[in-house]
Motif scaffolding. Structure first.
Motif, PDB file in Angstrom:
ATOM      1  N   GLU A   1       0.827  -1.211   0.000  1.00  0.00           N
ATOM      2  CA  GLU A   1       0.000   0.000   0.000  1.00  0.00           C
ATOM      3  C   GLU A   1       0.860   1.258   0.000  1.00  0.00           C
ATOM      4  N   VAL A   2       1.940   1.235   0.764  1.00  0.00           N
ATOM      5  CA  VAL A   2       2.859   2.375   0.767  1.00  0.00           C
ATOM      6  C   VAL A   2       3.486   2.535  -0.612  1.00  0.00           C
ATOM      7  N   GLN A   3       3.853   1.414  -1.240  1.00  0.00           N
ATOM      8  CA  GLN A   3       4.446   1.477  -2.572  1.00  0.00           C
ATOM      9  C   GLN A   3       3.469   2.042  -3.590  1.00  0.00           C
ATOM     10  N   LEU A   4       2.199   1.678  -3.478  1.00  0.00           N
ATOM     11  CA  LEU A   4       1.187   2.215  -4.391  1.00  0.00           C
ATOM     12  C   LEU A   4       1.083   3.728  -4.243  1.00  0.00           C
ATOM     13  N   VAL A   5       1.051   4.215  -3.003  1.00  0.00           N
ATOM     14  CA  VAL A   5       0.950   5.655  -2.773  1.00  0.00           C
ATOM     15  C   VAL A   5       2.203   6.365  -3.286  1.00  0.00           C
ATOM     16  N   LEU A   6       3.371   5.758  -3.101  1.00  0.00           N
ATOM     17  CA  LEU A   6       4.605   6.328  -3.653  1.00  0.00           C
ATOM     18  C   LEU A   6       4.507   6.453  -5.165  1.00  0.00           C
ATOM     19  N   GLU A   7       4.000   5.416  -5.817  1.00  0.00           N
ATOM     20  CA  GLU A   7       3.857   5.439  -7.274  1.00  0.00           C
ATOM     21  C   GLU A   7       2.895   6.531  -7.712  1.00  0.00           C
ATOM     22  N   VAL A   8       1.806   6.700  -6.971  1.00  0.00           N
ATOM     23  CA  VAL A   8       0.844   7.764  -7.286  1.00  0.00           C
ATOM     24  C   VAL A   8       1.520   9.126  -7.232  1.00  0.00           C
ATOM     25  N   PHE A   9       2.255   9.382  -6.147  1.00  0.00           N
ATOM     26  CA  PHE A   9       2.875  10.698  -5.964  1.00  0.00           C
ATOM     27  C   PHE A   9       4.085  10.907  -6.874  1.00  0.00           C
ATOM     28  N   ASN A  10       4.708   9.833  -7.297  1.00  0.00           N
ATOM     29  CA  ASN A  10       5.813   9.959  -8.251  1.00  0.00           C
ATOM     30  C   ASN A  10       5.332  10.331  -9.652  1.00  0.00           C
ATOM     31  N   LYS A  11       4.049  10.256  -9.888  1.00  0.00           N
ATOM     32  CA  LYS A  11       3.519  10.590 -11.213  1.00  0.00           C
ATOM     33  C   LYS A  11       3.406  12.092 -11.434  1.00  0.00           C
ATOM     34  N   PHE A  12       3.569  12.890 -10.379  1.00  0.00           N
ATOM     35  CA  PHE A  12       3.547  14.343 -10.590  1.00  0.00           C
ATOM     36  C   PHE A  12       4.766  14.991  -9.917  1.00  0.00           C
ATOM     37  N   GLY A  13       5.848  14.248  -9.892  1.00  0.00           N
ATOM     38  CA  GLY A  13       7.093  14.751  -9.318  1.00  0.00           C
ATOM     39  C   GLY A  13       7.880  13.622  -8.698  1.00  0.00           C
ATOM     40  N   LYS A  14       8.385  13.843  -7.490  1.00  0.00           N
ATOM     41  CA  LYS A  14       9.125  12.823  -6.754  1.00  0.00           C
ATOM     42  C   LYS A  14       8.515  12.666  -5.368  1.00  0.00           C
ATOM     43  N   ALA A  15       8.636  11.453  -4.825  1.00  0.00           N
ATOM     44  CA  ALA A  15       8.105  11.183  -3.495  1.00  0.00           C
ATOM     45  C   ALA A  15       9.070  10.280  -2.739  1.00  0.00           C
ATOM     46  N   LYS A  16       9.092  10.449  -1.422  1.00  0.00           N
ATOM     47  CA  LYS A  16       9.994   9.674  -0.581  1.00  0.00           C
ATOM     48  C   LYS A  16       9.324   9.403   0.761  1.00  0.00           C
ATOM     49  N   VAL A  17       9.523   8.189   1.280  1.00  0.00           N
ATOM     50  CA  VAL A  17       8.980   7.850   2.587  1.00  0.00           C
ATOM     51  C   VAL A  17       9.818   8.521   3.663  1.00  0.00           C
ATOM     52  N   VAL A  18       9.133   9.225   4.566  1.00  0.00           N
ATOM     53  CA  VAL A  18       9.787   9.966   5.647  1.00  0.00           C
ATOM     54  C   VAL A  18       9.014   9.716   6.931  1.00  0.00           C
ATOM     55  N   SER A  19       9.731   9.544   8.035  1.00  0.00           N
ATOM     56  CA  SER A  19       9.072   9.398   9.329  1.00  0.00           C
ATOM     57  C   SER A  19       8.211  10.617   9.624  1.00  0.00           C
ATOM     58  N   GLU A  20       7.049  10.396  10.217  1.00  0.00           N
ATOM     59  CA  GLU A  20       6.165  11.514  10.540  1.00  0.00           C
ATOM     60  C   GLU A  20       6.854  12.529  11.449  1.00  0.00           C
ATOM     61  N   GLN A  21       7.790  12.071  12.267  1.00  0.00           N
ATOM     62  CA  GLN A  21       8.512  12.973  13.170  1.00  0.00           C
ATOM     63  C   GLN A  21       9.326  14.024  12.409  1.00  0.00           C
ATOM     64  N   LEU A  22       9.604  13.762  11.127  1.00  0.00           N
ATOM     65  CA  LEU A  22      10.422  14.674  10.332  1.00  0.00           C
ATOM     66  C   LEU A  22       9.596  15.576   9.416  1.00  0.00           C
ATOM     67  N   ILE A  23       8.277  15.515   9.533  1.00  0.00           N
ATOM     68  CA  ILE A  23       7.423  16.308   8.644  1.00  0.00           C
ATOM     69  C   ILE A  23       7.647  17.807   8.823  1.00  0.00           C
ATOM     70  N   ASP A  24       7.910  18.253  10.041  1.00  0.00           N
ATOM     71  CA  ASP A  24       8.166  19.681  10.246  1.00  0.00           C
ATOM     72  C   ASP A  24       9.357  20.135   9.407  1.00  0.00           C
ATOM     73  N   ALA A  25      10.410  19.310   9.373  1.00  0.00           N
ATOM     74  CA  ALA A  25      11.588  19.632   8.567  1.00  0.00           C
ATOM     75  C   ALA A  25      11.246  19.626   7.086  1.00  0.00           C
ATOM     76  N   VAL A  26      10.405  18.673   6.670  1.00  0.00           N
ATOM     77  CA  VAL A  26       9.989  18.593   5.263  1.00  0.00           C
ATOM     78  C   VAL A  26       9.229  19.852   4.862  1.00  0.00           C
ATOM     79  N   VAL A  27       8.349  20.317   5.729  1.00  0.00           N
ATOM     80  CA  VAL A  27       7.599  21.547   5.443  1.00  0.00           C
ATOM     81  C   VAL A  27       8.562  22.714   5.243  1.00  0.00           C
ATOM     82  N   GLY A  28       9.581  22.795   6.089  1.00  0.00           N
ATOM     83  CA  GLY A  28      10.533  23.898   5.989  1.00  0.00           C
ATOM     84  C   GLY A  28      11.382  23.860   4.746  1.00  0.00           C
ATOM     85  N   VAL A  29      11.829  22.662   4.349  1.00  0.00           N
ATOM     86  CA  VAL A  29      12.772  22.555   3.239  1.00  0.00           C
ATOM     87  C   VAL A  29      12.083  22.343   1.895  1.00  0.00           C
TER      88      VAL A  29
END
Length: 270
Positions: free
Chosen positions: A143-171
């Motif tokens: 299921e995670v792989q399917l969602v990655l494939e979906v999001f890779n269709k309009f750019g790039k996607a990477k699995v990240v721990s939820e604890q790091l989402i604040d950093a992702v928002v910033g960068v």
């Protein structure tokens, strides 16, 4: 997992994802279902442009697909989750695009379910998004792989721990705004030196695009690429020295920290 995908919400981000999925052929238009909360004209426009399947009530949306993208604003998400809870099945995978709403907060409103937080950014509109994917422990690798494939269709996607989402928002999540400011400043500088406004924006935007491609495709450290263009006593090193005197890098670091901290505060307030 079914071959269909459903969107709760038809705003800009949902439209960008849908456009990417259809143009890539990953999903056919008849396999995409969309429900738009309280605003049917947008849904009608999306149907006319992409040929997707419009849904007029929430129950049907959740019956059509196991993969549901919740493409609504944070305040709307917290309102709709309690009312759609009764439609959720064990096999549903809920993908939330809402900033500042944690998996724990979603679970509190829906009960235990397969939940993934995704943080895309606005370049999704030109198929150049960078998205983070943060699944909970109920989702399977498939299921995670399917969602990655979906999001890779309009750019790039990477699995990240939820604890790091604040950093992702910033960068990444907020970063397009920083880049737009930089492009605008570059263009203003060029206009001050006599270049026309249109030419200045074209030169500045292409320079930023090209530099990003160099980082992405060469695999070289940004500092190494910077050194390659800064000749002794040349124009570039003079400009770099000016930026350093203005605390350019420190200002960017502070901007990333500010965005991350704001996202953290939003999560704590809800």
């Amino acid at each position: 997992m079914t071959h269909t995908i459903s969107f709760y919400g038809a705003g800009n981000m949902a439209q960008a994802i849908i456009a990417g999925l259809i143009s890539s052929g990953f999903y056919k238009k008849e396999e995409i279902y969309v429900y738009n909360h309280r605003y049917e004209p947008t849904l009608q426009k999306l149907e006319e442009e992409y040929g997707i399947q419009p849904i007029l009530n929430e129950k049907d949306l959740f019956e059509k697909s196991d993969l549901v993208i919740l493409a609504v604003k944070p305040a709307v998400l917290t309102q709709i989750l309690p009312q759609v809870k009764k439609y959720l099945r064990e096999e549903h995978v809920l993908v939330s695009l809402a900033a500042g709403i944690s998996i724990r907060q979603i679970t509190d409103l829906t009960g235990p379910h397969k939940i993934i937080r995704a943080i895309p950014n606005t370049p999704a509109m030109v198929n150049q998004a960078m998205s983070s994917i943060s699944p909970n422990n109920l989702t399977t690798k498939e299921e995670v792989q399917l969602v990655l494939e979906v999001f890779n269709k309009f750019g790039k996607a990477k699995v990240v721990s939820e604890q790091l989402i604040d950093a992702v928002v910033g960068v990444s999540g907020s970063a397009p705004a920083y880049v737009y400011l930089f492009i605008e400043a570059l263009a203003d500088g060029a206009v001050a030196q006599g270049l026309s406004r249109n030419d200045a924006y074209e030169f500045a935007a292409q320079a930023v695009l090209g530099a990003a491609k160099m980082v992405e495709e060469t695999g070289k450290h940004p500092a190494e690429l910077k050194d390659m263009v800064t000749s002794p006593k040349g124009t570039t090193i003079a400009a770099v020295q000016s930026l350093e005197m203005s605390n350019f890098r420190a200002s960017v670091i502070k901007a990333v920290e500010a965005a991350a901290q704001k996202n953290r505060q939003m999560s704590e307030e809800k």
